[in-house]
Write a protein that holds these residues in place. Structure first.
Motif, PDB file in Angstrom:
ATOM      1  N   LEU A   1     -12.109  -5.938   0.882  1.00 55.86           N
ATOM      2  CA  LEU A   1     -10.771  -5.167   0.889  1.00 55.86           C
ATOM      3  C   LEU A   1      -9.613  -6.235   0.778  1.00 55.86           C
ATOM      4  CD1 LEU A   1     -11.243  -2.063   3.462  1.00 55.86           C
ATOM      5  CD2 LEU A   1     -11.085  -2.135   0.822  1.00 55.86           C
ATOM      6  N   TYR A   2      -8.728  -5.912  -0.098  1.00 57.32           N
ATOM      7  CA  TYR A   2      -7.514  -6.759  -0.119  1.00 57.32           C
ATOM      8  C   TYR A   2      -6.450  -6.227   0.290  1.00 57.32           C
ATOM      9  CZ  TYR A   2     -10.662  -9.584  -2.981  1.00 57.32           C
ATOM     10  OH  TYR A   2     -11.678 -10.186  -3.503  1.00 57.32           O
ATOM     11  N   LEU A   3      -6.004  -6.315   1.620  1.00 54.57           N
ATOM     12  CA  LEU A   3      -4.886  -5.613   1.843  1.00 54.57           C
ATOM     13  C   LEU A   3      -3.406  -6.134   1.814  1.00 54.57           C
ATOM     14  CD1 LEU A   3      -7.249  -4.512   5.017  1.00 54.57           C
ATOM     15  CD2 LEU A   3      -5.748  -2.625   3.935  1.00 54.57           C
ATOM     16  N   ARG A   4      -2.758  -5.523   1.188  1.00 52.78           N
ATOM     17  CA  ARG A   4      -1.571  -6.196   0.699  1.00 52.78           C
ATOM     18  C   ARG A   4      -0.605  -6.332   1.965  1.00 52.78           C
ATOM     19  NH1 ARG A   4       0.927  -7.754  -4.227  1.00 52.78           N
ATOM     20  NH2 ARG A   4       2.854  -7.488  -3.272  1.00 52.78           N
ATOM     21  N   LEU A   5       0.202  -7.337   2.271  1.00 53.73           N
ATOM     22  CA  LEU A   5       1.108  -7.421   3.320  1.00 53.73           C
ATOM     23  C   LEU A   5       2.515  -6.809   3.104  1.00 53.73           C
ATOM     24  CD1 LEU A   5      -0.216 -10.722   4.935  1.00 53.73           C
ATOM     25  CD2 LEU A   5      -0.106  -8.414   5.813  1.00 53.73           C
ATOM     26  N   SER A   6       2.563  -6.209   2.024  1.00 53.21           N
ATOM     27  CA  SER A   6       3.838  -5.794   1.378  1.00 53.21           C
ATOM     28  C   SER A   6       3.819  -4.495   0.675  1.00 53.21           C
ATOM     29  CB  SER A   6       4.869  -6.649   0.607  1.00 53.21           C
ATOM     30  OG  SER A   6       4.226  -7.304  -0.321  1.00 53.21           O
ATOM     31  N   SER A   7       4.760  -3.464   0.310  1.00 56.64           N
ATOM     32  CA  SER A   7       4.701  -2.300  -0.517  1.00 56.64           C
ATOM     33  C   SER A   7       5.993  -2.027  -0.675  1.00 56.64           C
ATOM     34  CB  SER A   7       3.761  -1.404   0.163  1.00 56.64           C
ATOM     35  OG  SER A   7       4.637  -0.847   1.298  1.00 56.64           O
ATOM     36  N   GLN A   8       6.233  -1.088  -1.170  1.00 58.74           N
ATOM     37  CA  GLN A   8       7.480  -0.551  -1.677  1.00 58.74           C
ATOM     38  C   GLN A   8       8.558  -0.614  -0.629  1.00 58.74           C
ATOM     39  OE1 GLN A   8       7.877   2.981  -3.852  1.00 58.74           O
ATOM     40  NE2 GLN A   8      10.088   2.482  -4.839  1.00 58.74           N
ATOM     41  N   ARG A   9       8.253  -0.353   0.515  1.00 61.00           N
ATOM     42  CA  ARG A   9       9.153  -0.024   1.476  1.00 61.00           C
ATOM     43  C   ARG A   9       8.793  -0.967   2.681  1.00 61.00           C
ATOM     44  NH1 ARG A   9       9.344   5.844   3.799  1.00 61.00           N
ATOM     45  NH2 ARG A   9       7.171   5.793   3.279  1.00 61.00           N
ATOM     46  N   PHE A  10       7.655  -1.530   2.675  1.00 59.30           N
ATOM     47  CA  PHE A  10       7.086  -2.256   4.089  1.00 59.30           C
ATOM     48  C   PHE A  10       6.794  -3.737   3.604  1.00 59.30           C
ATOM     49  CE2 PHE A  10       5.370   2.336   4.578  1.00 59.30           C
ATOM     50  CZ  PHE A  10       6.531   2.666   5.332  1.00 59.30           C
ATOM     51  N   ILE A  11       7.264  -4.343   4.638  1.00 61.18           N
ATOM     52  CA  ILE A  11       6.633  -5.900   4.973  1.00 61.18           C
ATOM     53  C   ILE A  11       6.014  -6.054   6.018  1.00 61.18           C
ATOM     54  CG2 ILE A  11       7.272  -8.389   4.644  1.00 61.18           C
ATOM     55  CD1 ILE A  11       9.676  -7.448   3.035  1.00 61.18           C
ATOM     56  N   PHE A  12       4.636  -6.261   6.190  1.00 60.05           N
ATOM     57  CA  PHE A  12       4.075  -6.374   7.313  1.00 60.05           C
ATOM     58  C   PHE A  12       3.943  -7.691   7.710  1.00 60.05           C
ATOM     59  CE2 PHE A  12       2.225  -2.679   4.985  1.00 60.05           C
ATOM     60  CZ  PHE A  12       2.505  -1.697   6.314  1.00 60.05           C
ATOM     61  N   SER A  13       4.861  -8.346   8.388  1.00 64.59           N
ATOM     62  CA  SER A  13       5.200  -9.656   8.577  1.00 64.59           C
ATOM     63  C   SER A  13       4.675 -10.022   9.737  1.00 64.59           C
ATOM     64  CB  SER A  13       6.652 -10.044   8.650  1.00 64.59           C
ATOM     65  OG  SER A  13       7.311  -9.368   9.413  1.00 64.59           O
ATOM     66  N   GLU A  14       4.279  -9.396  10.858  1.00 65.91           N
ATOM     67  CA  GLU A  14       3.714  -9.627  12.164  1.00 65.91           C
ATOM     68  C   GLU A  14       2.263  -9.505  12.144  1.00 65.91           C
ATOM     69  OE1 GLU A  14       5.658  -7.799  15.712  1.00 65.91           O
ATOM     70  OE2 GLU A  14       3.646  -8.217  16.356  1.00 65.91           O
ATOM     71  N   VAL A  15       1.405 -10.467  11.779  1.00 69.33           N
ATOM     72  CA  VAL A  15       0.093 -10.275  11.690  1.00 69.33           C
ATOM     73  C   VAL A  15      -0.627 -10.294  12.973  1.00 69.33           C
ATOM     74  CG1 VAL A  15      -2.024 -11.479  10.712  1.00 69.33           C
ATOM     75  CG2 VAL A  15      -0.077 -11.424   9.416  1.00 69.33           C
ATOM     76  N   CYS A  16      -1.480  -9.416  13.344  1.00 68.47           N
ATOM     77  CA  CYS A  16      -1.877  -9.191  14.838  1.00 68.47           C
ATOM     78  C   CYS A  16      -3.393  -9.558  14.735  1.00 68.47           C
ATOM     79  CB  CYS A  16      -1.641  -7.721  15.220  1.00 68.47           C
ATOM     80  SG  CYS A  16      -0.051  -6.871  14.887  1.00 68.47           S
ATOM     81  N   VAL A  17      -4.112 -10.084  13.932  1.00 64.90           N
ATOM     82  CA  VAL A  17      -5.379 -10.561  13.853  1.00 64.90           C
ATOM     83  C   VAL A  17      -5.585 -12.207  13.437  1.00 64.90           C
ATOM     84  CG1 VAL A  17      -6.531  -8.430  13.420  1.00 64.90           C
ATOM     85  CG2 VAL A  17      -5.689  -9.694  11.601  1.00 64.90           C
ATOM     86  N   LYS A  18      -6.663 -12.407  13.741  1.00 62.15           N
ATOM     87  CA  LYS A  18      -6.935 -13.957  13.642  1.00 62.15           C
ATOM     88  C   LYS A  18      -8.133 -14.108  12.564  1.00 62.15           C
ATOM     89  CE  LYS A  18      -6.001 -15.870  18.148  1.00 62.15           C
ATOM     90  NZ  LYS A  18      -6.040 -14.528  19.139  1.00 62.15           N
ATOM     91  N   GLU A  19      -8.123 -15.187  11.979  1.00 64.28           N
ATOM     92  CA  GLU A  19      -8.984 -15.705  11.032  1.00 64.28           C
ATOM     93  C   GLU A  19     -10.478 -15.629  11.620  1.00 64.28           C
ATOM     94  OE1 GLU A  19      -8.574 -16.701   7.737  1.00 64.28           O
ATOM     95  OE2 GLU A  19     -10.820 -17.279   7.487  1.00 64.28           O
ATOM     96  N   GLY A  20     -11.352 -15.026  11.000  1.00 60.15           N
ATOM     97  CA  GLY A  20     -12.697 -14.787  11.249  1.00 60.15           C
ATOM     98  C   GLY A  20     -12.782 -13.585  12.283  1.00 60.15           C
ATOM     99  N   GLN A  21     -11.948 -12.961  12.783  1.00 66.12           N
ATOM    100  CA  GLN A  21     -12.010 -11.946  13.849  1.00 66.12           C
ATOM    101  C   GLN A  21     -12.813 -10.649  13.281  1.00 66.12           C
ATOM    102  OE1 GLN A  21      -8.207 -10.907  15.640  1.00 66.12           O
ATOM    103  NE2 GLN A  21      -8.840  -8.872  16.273  1.00 66.12           N
ATOM    104  N   ARG A  22     -13.490 -10.164  13.937  1.00 69.19           N
ATOM    105  CA  ARG A  22     -14.187  -8.852  13.642  1.00 69.19           C
ATOM    106  C   ARG A  22     -13.408  -7.571  14.084  1.00 69.19           C
ATOM    107  NH1 ARG A  22     -17.543  -7.753   9.577  1.00 69.19           N
ATOM    108  NH2 ARG A  22     -18.515  -5.609  10.193  1.00 69.19           N
ATOM    109  N   VAL A  23     -12.938  -6.593  13.126  1.00 74.50           N
ATOM    110  CA  VAL A  23     -12.283  -5.613  13.375  1.00 74.50           C
ATOM    111  C   VAL A  23     -12.948  -4.468  13.230  1.00 74.50           C
ATOM    112  CG1 VAL A  23      -9.793  -6.857  13.136  1.00 74.50           C
ATOM    113  CG2 VAL A  23     -11.181  -5.597  11.135  1.00 74.50           C
ATOM    114  N   ASP A  24     -12.456  -3.398  13.978  1.00 74.90           N
ATOM    115  CA  ASP A  24     -13.028  -2.072  13.828  1.00 74.90           C
ATOM    116  C   ASP A  24     -12.080  -1.296  12.686  1.00 74.90           C
ATOM    117  OD1 ASP A  24     -15.411  -2.071  15.031  1.00 74.90           O
ATOM    118  OD2 ASP A  24     -14.485  -1.397  16.878  1.00 74.90           O
TER     119      ASP A  24
END
Ligand code: SF4
Ligand code: SF4
Length: 470
Positions: free
Chosen positions: A28-51
């Motif tokens: 999955l390629y989750l864009r960090l921006s869209s028309q209204r949002f800029i998800f500038s605060e990344v809360c995960v680390k490289e290689g981290q496993r997420v649910d």
């Protein structure tokens, strides 16, 4: 107030009402921006496993709306610019990423109503809300003067309201009840089409029992589903407080977040336009690879893919790898590769036009195969007045265009460029192919910026005077 202007753009490539499920992606390629949002605060680390449902990033300037993981997977931060990539995707049970400490704090401060608003925000349902006048994300803790719920999608070819509602009418009515529980006495205006189809009648009969919901019917004419146009038409004034606006999918997301306490990570989007094999709707998640959609649905070798509808969408480029969190549809047009020399002088038996200037005006209504060229090359304004006729905001786009052409920005402001709702109709009907919408949007932003600069300067001067008195 009467709804003005508007025009139904009749084009081939409309999606059918079916909703198909796309195959599970591997990445999955989750864009960090869209028309209204800029998800500038990344809360995960490289290689981290997420649910599935974990928070990947937040938009700090928009009440910290989260970018949620639609599937479990391994995070890659450096694979693609402006994207969080999830690899080794699996699909375990979704869970709600709720902060217990935060929850108990909210219960103490705001009670049960606060919990509901917190859930809407952190479970991704709040992203479906708009301020009716500014289209920005409203304050989740604010109190609106009214809520507009639109069941319509009139722009070709974003996902249709009936496709969103199919088999989910119960969820929709439950979502409306949940929405009502956030309000005190403020009305909810439910916008329905003024047609008598079986499906529309079923929606009406389901909603009729809800006293707090006022049904309003509008004709199916683009862009009467625009929230600003609807707010003006309903007589809701901007000065009297925020007006929340939400579409069918937003009400369904409210139901999911508040009734089921589950994250809202799936979307129904349309894949339509004449560059597509069989225009339809698909159920996907943000981050779904655009290449996979292209390979499956697009048959034209040279096609322009647009994120959104034909009139207000944004072309997708090579930098766009996955669907963004606000995508409502992908429109595909064959790229016009040859110049249509004197295209406007052809008899036009197959050409749909707002004017009766082609032979096609002798035919019954039909859908045209529109390409990305729209209508040949650009020409000067010929004062045909079409743009004024279709403008739902009751302004004169050609006049503003002439003011802007002469750098007369103050006159453009006096001609009420601020009332433009950016629907794109004026550009579409203009026989001279002038990109009026882009010009007017640019002027609006310029005027707003200048006003903000003046406001800041006045504030600075006021502070200086206060300090000198002290
Ligand atoms: S001027 Fe603005 S509101 Fe009017 S038709 Fe053009 S884009 Fe739409
Ligand atoms: S539609 Fe185009 S050509 Fe006609 S008046 Fe408006 S700007 Fe001029």
């Amino acid at each position: 107030m009467r709804l003005k202007g508007g025009y139904n753009v009749l084009l081939k490539g409309r999606p059918d009402g079916a909703v198909k499920v796309m195959p599970e992606p591997k990445v999955l390629y989750l864009r960090l921006s869209s028309q209204r949002f800029i998800f500038s605060e990344v809360c995960v680390k490289e290689g981290q496993r997420v649910d599935c449902g974990d928070v990947l990033a937040k938009d700090r300037d928009n009440y910290a709306v989260p970018l949620l993981a639609p599937r479990a997977g391994t995070v890659r931060l450096s694979t693609a610019d402006n994207h969080i990539v999830l690899e080794r995707i699996t699909r375990p049970e979704e869970h709600a990423d709720l902060d217990e400490t935060e929850l108990s704090h909210i219960v103490k401060e705001m009670g049960a109503a606060g919990i509901k608003r917190y859930k809407l925000l952190v479970l991704g349902a709040w992203q479906f809300f708009y301020d009716a006048y500014t289209a920005a994300l409203p304050d989740p803790l604010g109190t609106p003067q009214a809520v507009i719920v639109s069941s319509l999608s009139l722009e070709p070819f974003v996902a249709r309201g009936d496709a969103q509602l199919h088999n989910r009418l119960l969820n929709f009515t439950r979502g409306l009840e949940q929405l009502q529980s956030l309000l005190e006495y403020q009305p909810i205006y439910l916008v329905l089409p003024d047609i008598r189809s079986d499906f529309a009648n079923l929606v009406r009969s389901q909603i009729r029992g809800h006293a707090s919901v006022k049904m309003v019917e509008i004709s199916l004419r683009y862009p009467y589903d625009n929230f600003t146009i609807l707010a003006r038409w309903l007589g809701l004034k901007r000065s009297e407080g925020p007006i929340w606006a939400v579409r069918t999918e937003g009400v369904l997301a409210v139901d999911r977040a508040l009734t089921l306490t589950k994250p809202c990570t799936a979307r129904i989007v349309s894949i339509a336009g004449i560059g597509v094999n069989s225009p339809t709707h698909v159920r996907v998640m943000p981050g779904y690879p655009i290449k996979k959609i292209r390979d499956r649905y697009v048959f034209e070798p040279a096609a322009r893919m647009i994120n959104g509808g034909i009139l207000t969408g944004r072309p997708l480029g090579p930098q766009d790898l996955g669907l963004d969190t606000e995508c409502r549809g992908i429109t595909v047009l064959p790229e016009l590769e040859e110049r249509e020399f004197l295209g406007f002088m052809r008899p036009g038996w197959n050409r749909n036009c707002y004017a009766n200037c082609f032979l096609s005006s002798l035919r019954e209504e039909f859908g045209e195969r529109l390409t990305s060229g729209v209508r040949g090359e650009r020409r000067p304004c010929i004062s045909c007045n079409f743009c004024e006729e279709v403008c739902p905001a009751d302004i004169m786009p050609y006049l503003i265009h002439k003011y802007l052409y002469s750098d007369l920005i103050e006159q453009a402001e006096r001609a009420r460029v601020d009332l433009c709702v950016e629907c794109g109709l004026c550009s579409f009907v203009c026989p001279s192919k002038i990109d009026l919408t882009r010009e007017l949007i640019g002027a609006k932003h310029l005027i707003e910026k200048e006003k903000e600069e003046i406001r800041q300067e006045e504030e600075k001067q006021r502070r200086l005077v206060e300090e000198s008195v002290e």
